[in-house]
Write an enzyme that holds these catalytic residues in place. Structure first.
Site, PDB file in Angstrom:
ATOM      1  N   TYR A  57       0.863  -1.186   0.000  1.00 30.75           N
ATOM      2  CA  TYR A  57       0.000   0.000   0.000  1.00 30.75           C
ATOM      3  C   TYR A  57       0.893   1.227   0.000  1.00 30.75           C
ATOM      4  CZ  TYR A  57      -3.712  -3.236   1.497  1.00 30.75           C
ATOM      5  OH  TYR A  57      -4.598  -4.274   1.588  1.00 30.75           O
TER       6      TYR A  57
ATOM      7  N   PHE B 275     -12.874  -4.872   1.656  1.00 31.44           N
ATOM      8  CA  PHE B 275     -13.936  -4.206   0.898  1.00 31.44           C
ATOM      9  C   PHE B 275     -15.292  -4.506   1.545  1.00 31.44           C
ATOM     10  CE2 PHE B 275     -15.774  -3.288  -3.563  1.00 31.44           C
ATOM     11  CZ  PHE B 275     -15.796  -1.928  -3.295  1.00 31.44           C
ATOM     12  N   PRO B 276     -15.401  -4.319   2.859  1.00 30.91           N
ATOM     13  CA  PRO B 276     -16.620  -4.731   3.563  1.00 30.91           C
ATOM     14  C   PRO B 276     -17.809  -3.804   3.377  1.00 30.91           C
ATOM     15  CG  PRO B 276     -15.136  -3.654   5.088  1.00 30.91           C
ATOM     16  CD  PRO B 276     -14.398  -3.777   3.782  1.00 30.91           C
ATOM     17  N   LEU B 277     -17.595  -2.583   2.883  1.00 30.33           N
ATOM     18  CA  LEU B 277     -18.684  -1.608   2.806  1.00 30.33           C
ATOM     19  C   LEU B 277     -19.491  -1.684   1.508  1.00 30.33           C
ATOM     20  CD1 LEU B 277     -16.962   1.567   4.304  1.00 30.33           C
ATOM     21  CD2 LEU B 277     -18.399  -0.109   5.452  1.00 30.33           C
TER      22      LEU B 277
END
Length: 257
Positions: A37, A182-184
């Site tokens: 990242y 990417f839980p949202l």
């Protein structure tokens, strides 16, 4: 044991420092990042914002997935590379031991025993506390467990993307933390007039908050890491941890796809 509150990577350096500091103030005790990242930028921002770290703050990072260019991701699982990246993460984060080091991707060109074996050596040297995996199948998870105990699995999983359901079920049955990235995501489920939109209005919440609340109720081993770039977004995410969905609302969301 209470489930730790978690935070995924922040994208902009200026806002990231404020978000990281505020997150810890609000009770976040788990931060997930990776050497790729930035690359490396995220780890260094965490150190800049939070070092020396609070005793209850656990930091997880990942190695084994390189980023040679925009939208390019290449797994590299050679033992010497894994060791190099772990050493760099220790330096960038200002740590003597990493709480959770995750193999970011299994490299199909390198025997699994060599990739995980190097992490095992680093663990024996006291540089890693726990070993985790990212984006694996149940078979890969089982094969990895024959080499070393696996503390966590980080796979893509959310309200609209549930391909990793078998991995989640295996993790839950075997006491392995499941970290959905990417839980949202809510996609078209959040369109105006949709059941998710109507439920959010009825409960005075944001669709993304419902998506997080659903994940947290879905399994006791679930540890979402919502990406957070602003203070307001951070506070919305943390507020979602206090939402208790009724069984009816949970079942309604579970049927949405």
């Amino acid at each position: 044991m209470d489930r730790p509150r978690s935070l995924g990577r922040s994208r902009r350096s200026g806002g990231a420092l404020r978000v990281l500091r505020r997150a810890v103030e609000l009770g976040v005790t788990f931060i997930d990042t990776a050497d790729s990242y930035g690359p490396s930028v995220s780890e260094q921002l965490i150190k800049q914002a939070l070092h020396p770290y609070k005793e209850d703050l656990a930091i997880a990072t990942k190695a084994g997935l390189t980023r040679p260019g925009p939208d390019e991701w290449l797994p590299v699982g050679r033992p010497e590379y894994i060791r190099q990246q772990v050493e760099l993460s220790l330096r960038h984060l200002g740590l003597e031991r990493i709480d959770l080091m995750q193999l970011h991707r299994i490299d199909p060109k390198v025997p699994l025993e060599e990739q995980l074996g190097e992490l095992v050596l680093l663990k024996e040297e006291g540089k890693i506390r726990h070993i985790g995996l990212s984006e694996v199948t149940v078979d890969q998870l089982k094969a990895s467990e024959k080499i070393t105990p696996i503390a966590s699995v980080q796979n893509l999983y959310n309200l609209v993307k549930r391909d990793s359901e078998p991995v989640l079920e295996y993790a839950e049955a075997n006491g392995i933390a499941f970290i959905p990235w990417f839980p949202l995501a809510t996609g078209t489920l959040a369109r105006e007039g949709s059941p998710l939109d109507e439920m959010a209005i009825r409960l005075n919440m944001k669709p993304a908050q419902l998506a997080l609340a659903w994940l947290l109720k879905r399994s006791p081993v679930m540890l979402p890491i919502p990406g957070t770039s602003t203070l307001s977004h951070l506070e919305e995410n943390i507020a979602a941890a206090g939402i208790t969905l009724s069984e009816k609302d949970f079942n309604t969301l579970s049927q949405l796809k």
